[in-house]
Structures are given as C-alpha cells and as structure tokens.
Design a protein around this motif. Sequence first.
Motif, PDB file in Angstrom:
ATOM      1  N   VAL A 142      41.595  67.292   4.226  1.00 32.52           N
ATOM      2  CA  VAL A 142      42.934  66.853   3.819  1.00 32.52           C
ATOM      3  C   VAL A 142      43.545  65.988   4.915  1.00 32.52           C
ATOM      4  O   VAL A 142      44.104  64.912   4.635  1.00 32.52           O
ATOM      5  CB  VAL A 142      43.835  68.066   3.494  1.00 32.52           C
ATOM      6  N   ASN A 143      43.432  66.417   6.162  1.00 40.06           N
ATOM      7  CA  ASN A 143      43.984  65.633   7.282  1.00 40.06           C
ATOM      8  C   ASN A 143      43.322  64.267   7.379  1.00 40.06           C
ATOM      9  O   ASN A 143      43.984  63.249   7.576  1.00 40.06           O
ATOM     10  CB  ASN A 143      43.825  66.381   8.600  1.00 40.06           C
ATOM     11  N   THR A 144      41.999  64.235   7.246  1.00 38.49           N
ATOM     12  CA  THR A 144      41.260  62.977   7.339  1.00 38.49           C
ATOM     13  C   THR A 144      41.636  62.046   6.195  1.00 38.49           C
ATOM     14  O   THR A 144      41.873  60.854   6.418  1.00 38.49           O
ATOM     15  CB  THR A 144      39.748  63.237   7.343  1.00 38.49           C
ATOM     16  N   CYS A 145      41.699  62.577   4.978  1.00 36.40           N
ATOM     17  CA  CYS A 145      42.070  61.740   3.835  1.00 36.40           C
ATOM     18  C   CYS A 145      43.498  61.217   3.972  1.00 36.40           C
ATOM     19  O   CYS A 145      43.779  60.081   3.593  1.00 36.40           O
ATOM     20  CB  CYS A 145      41.911  62.517   2.532  1.00 36.40           C
ATOM     21  N   PHE A 146      44.399  62.033   4.514  1.00 30.71           N
ATOM     22  CA  PHE A 146      45.768  61.568   4.715  1.00 30.71           C
ATOM     23  C   PHE A 146      45.812  60.450   5.754  1.00 30.71           C
ATOM     24  O   PHE A 146      46.529  59.452   5.570  1.00 30.71           O
ATOM     25  CB  PHE A 146      46.680  62.723   5.128  1.00 30.71           C
ATOM     26  N   GLU A 147      45.049  60.588   6.826  1.00 28.43           N
ATOM     27  CA  GLU A 147      44.985  59.524   7.823  1.00 28.43           C
ATOM     28  C   GLU A 147      44.399  58.251   7.216  1.00 28.43           C
ATOM     29  O   GLU A 147      44.857  57.146   7.508  1.00 28.43           O
ATOM     30  CB  GLU A 147      44.163  59.965   9.027  1.00 28.43           C
ATOM     31  N   MET A 148      43.387  58.412   6.368  1.00 22.83           N
ATOM     32  CA  MET A 148      42.804  57.250   5.708  1.00 22.83           C
ATOM     33  C   MET A 148      43.801  56.614   4.742  1.00 22.83           C
ATOM     34  O   MET A 148      43.835  55.389   4.598  1.00 22.83           O
ATOM     35  CB  MET A 148      41.523  57.655   4.977  1.00 22.83           C
ATOM     36  N   LEU A 149      44.607  57.433   4.095  1.00 18.89           N
ATOM     37  CA  LEU A 149      45.650  56.924   3.211  1.00 18.89           C
ATOM     38  C   LEU A 149      46.650  56.070   3.991  1.00 18.89           C
ATOM     39  O   LEU A 149      47.167  55.072   3.476  1.00 18.89           O
ATOM     40  CB  LEU A 149      46.371  58.096   2.533  1.00 18.89           C
ATOM     41  N   LEU A 150      46.881  56.444   5.247  1.00 18.44           N
ATOM     42  CA  LEU A 150      47.783  55.686   6.106  1.00 18.44           C
ATOM     43  C   LEU A 150      47.106  54.491   6.774  1.00 18.44           C
ATOM     44  O   LEU A 150      47.756  53.726   7.483  1.00 18.44           O
ATOM     45  CB  LEU A 150      48.378  56.603   7.176  1.00 18.44           C
ATOM     46  N   GLY A 151      45.799  54.333   6.570  1.00 19.62           N
ATOM     47  CA  GLY A 151      45.092  53.165   7.087  1.00 19.62           C
ATOM     48  C   GLY A 151      44.308  53.395   8.357  1.00 19.62           C
ATOM     49  O   GLY A 151      43.817  52.454   8.969  1.00 19.62           O
ATOM     50  N   GLU A 152      44.150  54.631   8.792  1.00 19.96           N
ATOM     51  CA  GLU A 152      43.433  54.931  10.034  1.00 19.96           C
ATOM     52  C   GLU A 152      41.991  55.308   9.701  1.00 19.96           C
ATOM     53  O   GLU A 152      41.711  56.409   9.229  1.00 19.96           O
ATOM     54  CB  GLU A 152      44.124  56.085  10.761  1.00 19.96           C
ATOM     55  N   PHE A 153      41.051  54.385   9.936  1.00 18.61           N
ATOM     56  CA  PHE A 153      39.642  54.617   9.642  1.00 18.61           C
ATOM     57  C   PHE A 153      38.785  54.670  10.900  1.00 18.61           C
ATOM     58  O   PHE A 153      37.574  54.760  10.815  1.00 18.61           O
ATOM     59  CB  PHE A 153      39.084  53.499   8.743  1.00 18.61           C
ATOM     60  N   ALA A 154      39.370  54.599  12.075  1.00 18.72           N
ATOM     61  CA  ALA A 154      38.614  54.486  13.320  1.00 18.72           C
ATOM     62  C   ALA A 154      37.697  55.684  13.540  1.00 18.72           C
ATOM     63  O   ALA A 154      36.541  55.523  13.929  1.00 18.72           O
ATOM     64  CB  ALA A 154      39.555  54.321  14.498  1.00 18.72           C
ATOM     65  N   ASP A 155      38.172  56.903  13.315  1.00 17.44           N
ATOM     66  CA  ASP A 155      37.353  58.088  13.562  1.00 17.44           C
ATOM     67  C   ASP A 155      36.162  58.156  12.615  1.00 17.44           C
ATOM     68  O   ASP A 155      35.054  58.472  13.021  1.00 17.44           O
ATOM     69  CB  ASP A 155      38.188  59.364  13.407  1.00 17.44           C
ATOM     70  N   VAL A 156      36.383  57.860  11.362  1.00 19.29           N
ATOM     71  CA  VAL A 156      35.314  57.958  10.376  1.00 19.29           C
ATOM     72  C   VAL A 156      34.289  56.855  10.591  1.00 19.29           C
ATOM     73  O   VAL A 156      33.088  57.070  10.432  1.00 19.29           O
ATOM     74  CB  VAL A 156      35.895  57.899   8.944  1.00 19.29           C
ATOM     75  N   ASN A 157      34.711  55.669  10.966  1.00 20.12           N
ATOM     76  CA  ASN A 157      33.793  54.547  11.168  1.00 20.12           C
ATOM     77  C   ASN A 157      33.077  54.597  12.511  1.00 20.12           C
ATOM     78  O   ASN A 157      32.206  53.785  12.765  1.00 20.12           O
ATOM     79  CB  ASN A 157      34.545  53.220  11.045  1.00 20.12           C
ATOM     80  N   SER A 158      33.413  55.530  13.381  1.00 23.38           N
ATOM     81  CA  SER A 158      32.804  55.564  14.698  1.00 23.38           C
ATOM     82  C   SER A 158      31.349  56.012  14.655  1.00 23.38           C
ATOM     83  O   SER A 158      30.591  55.687  15.548  1.00 23.38           O
ATOM     84  CB  SER A 158      33.599  56.483  15.635  1.00 23.38           C
ATOM     85  N   ASP A 159      30.942  56.733  13.637  1.00 21.72           N
ATOM     86  CA  ASP A 159      29.541  57.179  13.513  1.00 21.72           C
ATOM     87  C   ASP A 159      29.023  56.891  12.107  1.00 21.72           C
ATOM     88  O   ASP A 159      28.906  57.798  11.284  1.00 21.72           O
ATOM     89  CB  ASP A 159      29.452  58.685  13.818  1.00 21.72           C
TER      90      ASP A 159
END
Length: 115
Positions: free
Chosen positions: A92-109
């Motif tokens: 839920v936290n990750t999807c909310f961050e992605m909803l806000l436009g933050e993809f850096a953590d997910v795209n790092s690996d």
Amino acid sequence: MHHGSPYRLGSAEATNQSSEQKIRLLMLPCRLLRAMDFQPRLGVVTRALQLAAPDLLHFFLVAGSVFICYCMMGFLIFGNSLSWFATFGTSVNTCFEMLLGEFADVNSDPRALGG
C-alpha cells in the motif's frame, strides 16, 4: 485514574490518544468549512461540496477499490521478489508513493522484476 506523566501511558492508552488526535485533525477542515458557511461568498464552497458529496463519495469508493486491487496485485505478483511489496502494508505504501510519482525505489533493481 492515571496521575503520572502523560508520556508514560500504556501502549493501549497511547494508541487511543493517538487515534483521537487523528480524528480531531481530520475533523478540523470540516469545522473550518462550517465556520465559513455564514459568509455568502465563502459559503459557495460549502454549498458546492454539499451538492457534490454523493458524486465524490462514489468516486472515492471506486478509486479506493481500484487502488486496493493494485496494492493486492503488487503484493501477490512482486511480494516474493521485491521488499517494497513484501507485505500488504508495504505494498500500500509503495503504490501510494507510485501514485504520487515516486518510482526511484522500484526502478533501482529492475532485475528483481523479472522479464
């Protein structure tokens, strides 16, 4: 009755107090809008929100359902390979961050995503 320091509350008491504070914080904008209702020009905002309330409720129900589905899919698909989706809460936290436009953590690996 508890006569000690307010910082030494038991965990249940602290949780209840924290929940009460969150509810009061959420009610603050409602009180502000109610206070603005008496003035004709500012009252336009409150009357518009009253008229739009049913449509807003339906929108948030549908948007919330879709968001929860995306969180569950992220948890089920990526939970074993990415720590950001390891539990439903982190999903839920990750999807909310992605909803806000933050993809850096997910795209790092990108290798962890497979494919």
